[in-house]
Write a protein that holds these residues in place. Structure first.
Motif, PDB file in Angstrom:
ATOM      1  N   VAL A  30       0.844  -1.189   0.000  1.00  0.00           N
ATOM      2  CA  VAL A  30       0.000   0.000   0.000  1.00  0.00           C
ATOM      3  C   VAL A  30       0.882   1.241   0.000  1.00  0.00           C
ATOM      4  CG1 VAL A  30      -1.747   1.279   1.315  1.00  0.00           C
ATOM      5  CG2 VAL A  30      -1.758  -1.231   1.316  1.00  0.00           C
ATOM      6  N   LEU A  31       0.617   2.168  -0.921  1.00  0.00           N
ATOM      7  CA  LEU A  31       1.297   3.465  -0.911  1.00  0.00           C
ATOM      8  C   LEU A  31       0.538   4.383   0.046  1.00  0.00           C
ATOM      9  CD1 LEU A  31       1.839   3.919  -4.760  1.00  0.00           C
ATOM     10  CD2 LEU A  31       3.503   3.106  -3.083  1.00  0.00           C
ATOM     11  N   TRP A  32       1.259   4.999   0.987  1.00  0.00           N
ATOM     12  CA  TRP A  32       0.608   5.818   2.005  1.00  0.00           C
ATOM     13  C   TRP A  32       1.315   7.163   2.113  1.00  0.00           C
ATOM     14  CZ3 TRP A  32      -3.944   4.978   3.987  1.00  0.00           C
ATOM     15  CH2 TRP A  32      -4.347   5.699   5.109  1.00  0.00           C
ATOM     16  N   ASP A  33       0.557   8.237   2.117  1.00  0.00           N
ATOM     17  CA  ASP A  33       1.123   9.588   2.183  1.00  0.00           C
ATOM     18  C   ASP A  33       2.052   9.722   3.391  1.00  0.00           C
ATOM     19  OD1 ASP A  33      -0.317  12.946   2.477  1.00  0.00           O
ATOM     20  OD2 ASP A  33       1.697  12.287   2.017  1.00  0.00           O
ATOM     21  N   GLU A  34       3.278  10.124   3.119  1.00  0.00           N
ATOM     22  CA  GLU A  34       4.268  10.262   4.191  1.00  0.00           C
ATOM     23  C   GLU A  34       4.686  11.709   4.410  1.00  0.00           C
ATOM     24  OE1 GLU A  34       8.592  10.229   2.200  1.00  0.00           O
ATOM     25  OE2 GLU A  34       8.010   8.354   3.096  1.00  0.00           O
ATOM     26  N   THR A  35       3.901  12.641   3.923  1.00  0.00           N
ATOM     27  CA  THR A  35       4.278  14.051   3.975  1.00  0.00           C
ATOM     28  C   THR A  35       4.795  14.454   5.355  1.00  0.00           C
ATOM     29  OG1 THR A  35       2.595  14.514   2.313  1.00  0.00           O
ATOM     30  CG2 THR A  35       3.488  16.395   3.499  1.00  0.00           C
ATOM     31  N   LEU A  36       6.015  14.934   5.366  1.00  0.00           N
ATOM     32  CA  LEU A  36       6.710  15.492   6.537  1.00  0.00           C
ATOM     33  C   LEU A  36       7.018  14.492   7.656  1.00  0.00           C
ATOM     34  CD1 LEU A  36       4.927  18.963   6.786  1.00  0.00           C
ATOM     35  CD2 LEU A  36       7.135  18.443   5.730  1.00  0.00           C
ATOM     36  N   THR A  37       6.917  13.197   7.417  1.00  0.00           N
ATOM     37  CA  THR A  37       7.192  12.243   8.501  1.00  0.00           C
ATOM     38  C   THR A  37       8.663  12.233   8.896  1.00  0.00           C
ATOM     39  OG1 THR A  37       7.345  10.434   6.904  1.00  0.00           O
ATOM     40  CG2 THR A  37       5.252  10.678   8.088  1.00  0.00           C
ATOM     41  N   THR A  38       9.580  12.414   7.943  1.00  0.00           N
ATOM     42  CA  THR A  38      10.998  12.446   8.296  1.00  0.00           C
ATOM     43  C   THR A  38      11.295  13.679   9.140  1.00  0.00           C
ATOM     44  OG1 THR A  38      11.606  11.175   6.338  1.00  0.00           O
ATOM     45  CG2 THR A  38      13.362  12.436   7.404  1.00  0.00           C
ATOM     46  N   LYS A  39      10.715  14.807   8.790  1.00  0.00           N
ATOM     47  CA  LYS A  39      10.889  16.036   9.594  1.00  0.00           C
ATOM     48  C   LYS A  39      10.328  15.831  10.997  1.00  0.00           C
ATOM     49  CE  LYS A  39      12.658  18.785   6.496  1.00  0.00           C
ATOM     50  NZ  LYS A  39      14.091  18.986   6.511  1.00  0.00           N
ATOM     51  N   GLU A  40       9.162  15.182  11.081  1.00  0.00           N
ATOM     52  CA  GLU A  40       8.554  14.898  12.383  1.00  0.00           C
ATOM     53  C   GLU A  40       9.447  13.970  13.200  1.00  0.00           C
ATOM     54  OE1 GLU A  40       4.444  13.052  14.307  1.00  0.00           O
ATOM     55  OE2 GLU A  40       4.574  13.320  12.146  1.00  0.00           O
ATOM     56  N   ALA A  41      10.017  12.957  12.557  1.00  0.00           N
ATOM     57  CA  ALA A  41      10.912  12.031  13.244  1.00  0.00           C
ATOM     58  C   ALA A  41      12.162  12.751  13.750  1.00  0.00           C
ATOM     59  CB  ALA A  41      11.315  10.884  12.305  1.00  0.00           C
ATOM     60  N   GLU A  42      12.719  13.628  12.919  1.00  0.00           N
ATOM     61  CA  GLU A  42      13.895  14.406  13.331  1.00  0.00           C
ATOM     62  C   GLU A  42      13.565  15.287  14.534  1.00  0.00           C
ATOM     63  OE1 GLU A  42      14.860  16.381   9.666  1.00  0.00           O
ATOM     64  OE2 GLU A  42      16.049  14.678   8.940  1.00  0.00           O
ATOM     65  N   GLU A  43      12.394  15.895  14.526  1.00  0.00           N
ATOM     66  CA  GLU A  43      11.967  16.751  15.638  1.00  0.00           C
ATOM     67  C   GLU A  43      11.790  15.940  16.927  1.00  0.00           C
ATOM     68  OE1 GLU A  43      10.972  20.051  17.821  1.00  0.00           O
ATOM     69  OE2 GLU A  43      11.808  19.992  15.804  1.00  0.00           O
ATOM     70  N   ILE A  44      11.199  14.762  16.815  1.00  0.00           N
ATOM     71  CA  ILE A  44      11.026  13.891  17.988  1.00  0.00           C
ATOM     72  C   ILE A  44      12.384  13.531  18.580  1.00  0.00           C
ATOM     73  CG2 ILE A  44      10.341  11.554  18.716  1.00  0.00           C
ATOM     74  CD1 ILE A  44       7.974  11.832  16.687  1.00  0.00           C
ATOM     75  N   LEU A  45      13.321  13.160  17.733  1.00  0.00           N
ATOM     76  CA  LEU A  45      14.662  12.784  18.206  1.00  0.00           C
ATOM     77  C   LEU A  45      15.385  13.974  18.819  1.00  0.00           C
ATOM     78  CD1 LEU A  45      15.668  10.439  15.265  1.00  0.00           C
ATOM     79  CD2 LEU A  45      15.064   9.752  17.594  1.00  0.00           C
ATOM     80  N   SER A  95      13.931  14.684  22.164  1.00  0.00           N
ATOM     81  CA  SER A  95      14.269  13.605  23.100  1.00  0.00           C
ATOM     82  C   SER A  95      15.732  13.655  23.541  1.00  0.00           C
ATOM     83  CB  SER A  95      13.988  12.242  22.458  1.00  0.00           C
ATOM     84  OG  SER A  95      12.630  12.139  22.135  1.00  0.00           O
ATOM     85  N   GLY A  96      16.497  14.572  22.961  1.00  0.00           N
ATOM     86  CA  GLY A  96      17.890  14.718  23.354  1.00  0.00           C
ATOM     87  C   GLY A  96      18.843  13.715  22.722  1.00  0.00           C
ATOM     88  N   VAL A  97      18.413  13.069  21.652  1.00  0.00           N
ATOM     89  CA  VAL A  97      19.286  12.115  20.964  1.00  0.00           C
ATOM     90  C   VAL A  97      20.370  12.918  20.242  1.00  0.00           C
ATOM     91  CG1 VAL A  97      19.415  10.327  19.184  1.00  0.00           C
ATOM     92  CG2 VAL A  97      17.408  10.466  20.676  1.00  0.00           C
ATOM     93  N   LYS A 150      23.730  10.059  16.456  1.00  0.00           N
ATOM     94  CA  LYS A 150      22.890   8.875  16.655  1.00  0.00           C
ATOM     95  C   LYS A 150      21.544   9.011  15.956  1.00  0.00           C
ATOM     96  CE  LYS A 150      24.972   7.245  20.887  1.00  0.00           C
ATOM     97  NZ  LYS A 150      24.767   6.778  22.242  1.00  0.00           N
ATOM     98  N   ARG A 151      21.098  10.238  15.699  1.00  0.00           N
ATOM     99  CA  ARG A 151      19.806  10.458  15.040  1.00  0.00           C
ATOM    100  C   ARG A 151      19.775   9.836  13.650  1.00  0.00           C
ATOM    101  NH1 ARG A 151      19.419  16.763  15.958  1.00  0.00           N
ATOM    102  NH2 ARG A 151      19.912  16.641  18.153  1.00  0.00           N
TER     103      ARG A 151
END
Length: 150
Positions: free
Chosen positions: A90-105, A108-110, A114-115
Motif C-alpha cells: 500500500v502506498l501511504w502519504d508520508e508528507t513530513l514524517t521524516t521532519k517529524e521524526a527528526e523533531e522527535i529525536l 528527546s535529546g538524541v 545517533k539520530r
C-alpha cells in the motif's frame, strides 16, 4: 495481522512493524540501500520472519499534493515488492514524517550522530501508525457507542 511499514530513501530504508493486533507501530531496523534485488531480499526476509501480510510504504507527495520524481521511485520499488512477495503493498502519504521524526529525536535529546541511525525507522513507524490509525477509524461505525464502566 502483521503489517510492515517502510520509509524508502535513496540511501536507507526505514522499517517498522505493527503489533499482532494491528494497533501500534514500532521501529524495527534500517536497511542500507545496495541494489533493488538486495533490498527486496532484505524486505522478504523480514516478511518471512514476522509473518507479514501487508506492506505500507511511504509515498512522498509534495506539500501541494502532487507527485514528484521520488514518488516514481517509490512506486517502482512497491511494484517490485508486490510482484516478488505476492502480498499487498500500500502506498501511504508520508508528507513530513521524516521532519517529524527528526523533531522527535531532537526533543528527546538524541545526539545528532545517533539520530541518523534511527530517523528512518522512526519515520517508518510514523507512516505505519498513520495507516493503522486510519484503518482502525474505518472499522468503527459512527453509531457505535462507547461503553462506560459502572
Amino acid at each position: 495481522m502483521r503489517i510492515l511499514g517502510l520509509d524508502y530513501g535513496e540511501k536507507r530504508i526505514g522499517v517498522a512493524l505493527c503489533d499482532e493486533l494491528g494497533l501500534t507501530a514500532q521501529s524495527l531496523t534500517t536497511i542500507l540501500h545496495k541494489s533493488w534485488r538486495r533490498d527486496v531480499e532484505s524486505v522478504a526476509a523480514l516478511v518471512t520472519t514476522y509473518g507479514v501480510e501487508t506492506i505500507v510504504i511511504g509515498y512522498p507527495l509534495r506539500l501541494d499534493g502532487t507527485e514528484g520524481i521520488q514518488c516514481e521511485k517509490v512506486a517502482r520499488f512497491a511494484h517490485r515488492l508486490e510482484a516478488s512477495l505476492g502480498i499487498p503493498v500500500v502506498l501511504w502519504d508520508e508528507t513530513l514524517t521524516t521532519k517529524e521524526a527528526e523533531e522527535i529525536l531532537f526533543r528527546s535529546g538524541v545526539p545528532p550522530k545517533k539520530r541518523k541511525a534511527v530517523v528512518d525507522s522512526l519515520a517508518a513507524s510514523l507512516i505505519l501508525q498513520s495507516y493503522l490509525d486510519a484503518f482502525s477509524k474505518e472499522k468503527r461505525s459512527p453509531d457505535t457507542e462507547v461503553e462506560k464502566g459502572s
